[in-house]
Design an enzyme around this catalytic site. Structure first.
Site, PDB file in Angstrom:
ATOM      1  N   GLU A   1       0.825  -1.223   0.000  1.00 44.82           N
ATOM      2  CA  GLU A   1       0.000   0.000   0.000  1.00 44.82           C
ATOM      3  C   GLU A   1       0.856   1.269   0.000  1.00 44.82           C
ATOM      4  O   GLU A   1       1.150   1.837   1.048  1.00 44.82           O
ATOM      5  CB  GLU A   1      -0.940   0.027   1.212  1.00 44.82           C
ATOM      6  CG  GLU A   1      -1.874   1.235   1.198  1.00 44.82           C
ATOM      7  CD  GLU A   1      -2.721   1.383   2.460  1.00 44.82           C
ATOM      8  OE1 GLU A   1      -3.623   2.246   2.452  1.00 44.82           O
ATOM      9  OE2 GLU A   1      -2.474   0.671   3.443  1.00 44.82           O
TER      10      GLU A   1
ATOM     11  N   LYS B   1      -2.817  -2.065  -2.763  1.00 43.03           N
ATOM     12  CA  LYS B   1      -3.856  -1.179  -2.224  1.00 43.03           C
ATOM     13  C   LYS B   1      -3.441   0.247  -2.561  1.00 43.03           C
ATOM     14  O   LYS B   1      -2.402   0.728  -2.094  1.00 43.03           O
ATOM     15  CB  LYS B   1      -4.016  -1.370  -0.711  1.00 43.03           C
ATOM     16  CG  LYS B   1      -5.104  -0.468  -0.122  1.00 43.03           C
ATOM     17  CD  LYS B   1      -5.507  -0.883   1.287  1.00 43.03           C
ATOM     18  CE  LYS B   1      -6.532   0.081   1.860  1.00 43.03           C
ATOM     19  NZ  LYS B   1      -7.101  -0.346   3.146  1.00 43.03           N
TER      20      LYS B   1
END
Length: 296
Positions: free
Chosen positions: A178, A214
């Site tokens: 992420e 993400k």
């Protein structure tokens, strides 16, 4: 691969739904509790604070609407992984409901340098991964932040994320990488493009099992399609990044193939004071809305 892991892999790869982010850590917990209607004067130390947030999360994961039909995965804070809900360990309860458990493993952010915030060093990562595997967790999540379109900074973030992902994958866990682009950044579009370029280069060099990504929803809809289609990417999920739920869902629906992994946008209407019927109705409505945008 165990049968459970193969079934979890299939749910994440093919499930028609989204991943709930229930992983607020120490720093963001007071804000999450405030949003839930519990002010800071309701707790006097960390133990009491974590007890209150665990009660909130337990209420969410035991709600009848929180199941694998629309919520295919959930990212947990370490204390939530170690806790019980509905009389069972949280990861076991989730998987019984068809929800694949993930664990947030990063230790927070360094100060900004070269327009980015790298993750803090994480010497205990291997031990944490071993514990996660023993608890029946499928994958992990770790977050760093891009504030400016700085090529050197973004390269450093992606390199760090993939280096940690390699350590995680060695335990048989699926890492969610992420590198969040700050949606308030004046250089957001340029940062998205640099991040795409660096991530594609890192995937080219990646020789392990597929990873997950993400990402903040891109300024230009569809920009991350090469990542969605990449054979080394199991799934691309999006954070709400500060957007309220209606806006986050509208932005998500413009990016086919990307599913939600929302935290604040999932929980924003829930209140501690609601009775169970109100709570379940509110949570169910949020789940329906995010699910619809994820499968649009």
């Amino acid at each position: 691969m165990t049968t459970a892991n193969a079934d979890m892999l299939n749910q994440i790869k093919s499930g028609q739904g989204f991943i709930a982010a229930l992983d607020q850590s120490g720093g963001s917990t007071p804000k999450a509790l405030k949003g839930y209607g519990i002010d800071e004067d309701a707790f006097s130390n960390d133990e009491e604070m974590f007890g209150l947030i665990h009660a909130m999360r337990s209420r969410i994961v035991t709600s009848p609407c929180f199941n694998g039909e629309k919520v295919i995965g959930a990212i947990l804070f370490e204390r939530t992984m170690d806790g019980d809900a509905g009389g069972k360990p949280v990861p076991a309860l989730l998987w019984e409901r068809g929800v694949v458990p993930f664990l947030k493993v990063d230790k927070g952010l360094e100060a900004e340098e070269n327009g980015v915030q790298l993750m803090k060093a994480n010497p205990d990562l291997d031990t944490l991964c071993e514990r996660a595997v023993a608890k029946g967790v499928f994958g992990t999540k770790m977050r760093s932040v891009v504030n400016l379109a700085n090529a050197a900074g973004i390269k450093a973030i992606v390199e760090q994320q993939f280096a940690e992902a390699k350590r995680i994958a060695a335990h048989g866990l699926v890492p969610i990488i992420e590198p969040e682009v700050n949606i308030k950044s004046a250089e957001r579009d340029a940062a998205d493009r640099l991040l795409l370029q660096e991530t594609l280069a890192a995937l080219e060099a990646w020789d392990g099992a597929p990873v997950m990504l993400k990402l903040s929803l891109p300024t230009e809809a569809g920009l991350f399609q090469p990542l969605v289609d990449h054979p080394k990417v199991l799934r691309v999920v999006a954070l709400s990044g500060g957007f309220a739920r209606p806006e986050a869902c509208a932005e998500l629906a413009k990016n086919p193939g990307i599913i939600a992994s929302f935290s604040r946008a999932l929980l924003e209407d829930l209140r501690h004071q609601m009775d169970d019927a109100e709570f379940d109705k509110s949570l169910g409505g949020a789940i329906d809305e995010i699910h619809a945008a994820s499968v649009a």
